[in-house]
Design a protein around this motif. Structure first.
Motif, short mmCIF file in Angstrom:
data_model
loop_
_atom_site.label_atom_id
_atom_site.label_comp_id
_atom_site.label_asym_id
_atom_site.label_seq_id
_atom_site.Cartn_x
_atom_site.Cartn_y
_atom_site.Cartn_z
N MET A 51 0.82 -1.21 0.00
CA MET A 51 0.00 0.00 0.00
C MET A 51 0.86 1.26 0.00
O MET A 51 0.34 2.35 -0.21
N GLU A 52 2.15 1.11 0.24
CA GLU A 52 3.02 2.29 0.24
C GLU A 52 3.12 2.90 -1.15
O GLU A 52 3.15 4.11 -1.30
N ARG A 68 0.01 4.88 -1.70
CA ARG A 68 0.08 6.16 -0.98
C ARG A 68 0.93 7.18 -1.74
O ARG A 68 0.55 8.34 -1.87
N ARG A 80 -8.55 -1.15 1.88
CA ARG A 80 -7.33 -0.44 2.29
C ARG A 80 -6.97 0.64 1.29
O ARG A 80 -6.51 1.72 1.66
N TYR A 81 -7.17 0.36 0.00
CA TYR A 81 -6.92 1.34 -1.06
C TYR A 81 -7.79 2.58 -0.84
O TYR A 81 -7.30 3.71 -0.89
N VAL A 94 -6.57 4.57 2.15
CA VAL A 94 -5.37 5.37 1.84
C VAL A 94 -5.78 6.64 1.10
O VAL A 94 -5.31 7.74 1.42
N GLU A 100 -7.38 9.07 3.47
CA GLU A 100 -6.39 9.72 4.33
C GLU A 100 -5.64 10.82 3.58
O GLU A 100 -5.41 11.91 4.12
#
Length: 132
Positions: free
Chosen positions: A1-2, A5, A87-88, A91, A94
């Motif tokens: 996921m980095e 981001r 989770r995508y 992110v 956020e």
């Protein structure tokens, strides 16, 4: 996921940059009245923060394939399973929220600068004709 981001920050930052360019041009149009220029910039930046908050709110309802971030991700970094898609979206939410917080802080600073200029007496008294 980095990787998601990093790409999300790049995409959102670019969009905010173009919005800021428009806001700066509008402020430049009010160069004859600096307090009004800063007040205009504060209002437009506040509107941008509101739009970013709305984007953060609706990202959970949006399909990942309909986002700009999805286009920049290669096949192996795109989320596939339902948990990865959640989770995508988290992110993206956020990143939009962080950009909205920064835009709100800038808007408050522009309002304060405008208020200080008005308190210092930098108010436009109207156009006066040039004596001939």
């Amino acid at each position: 996921m980095e990787m998601v981001r990093k790409v999300a920050v790049m995409c959102v930052a670019r969009a905010v940059m173009f919005g800021t360019l428009g806001i700066g041009c509008t402020m430049f149009a009010f160069a004859y009245d600096p307090p009004a220029a800063f007040r205009c910039g504060a209002i437009l930046t506040l509107m941008m923060a509101g739009i970013l908050i709305l984007k953060a709110h609706y990202v959970l309802r949006q399909k990942p394939r309909n986002t700009e971030v999805w286009i920049y991700l290669d096949e192996r970094t795109r989320p596939r399973e339902p948990e990865a898609v959640k989770r995508y979206a988290a992110v993206l939410r956020e990143v939009y929220g962080q950009a909205a917080r920064i835009a709100f802080a800038v808007s408050c600073a522009l309002f304060v600068i405008s208020a200080l200029m008005l308190a210092a007496g930098m108010e436009l008294q109207g156009f006066q004709s040039i004596p001939r």
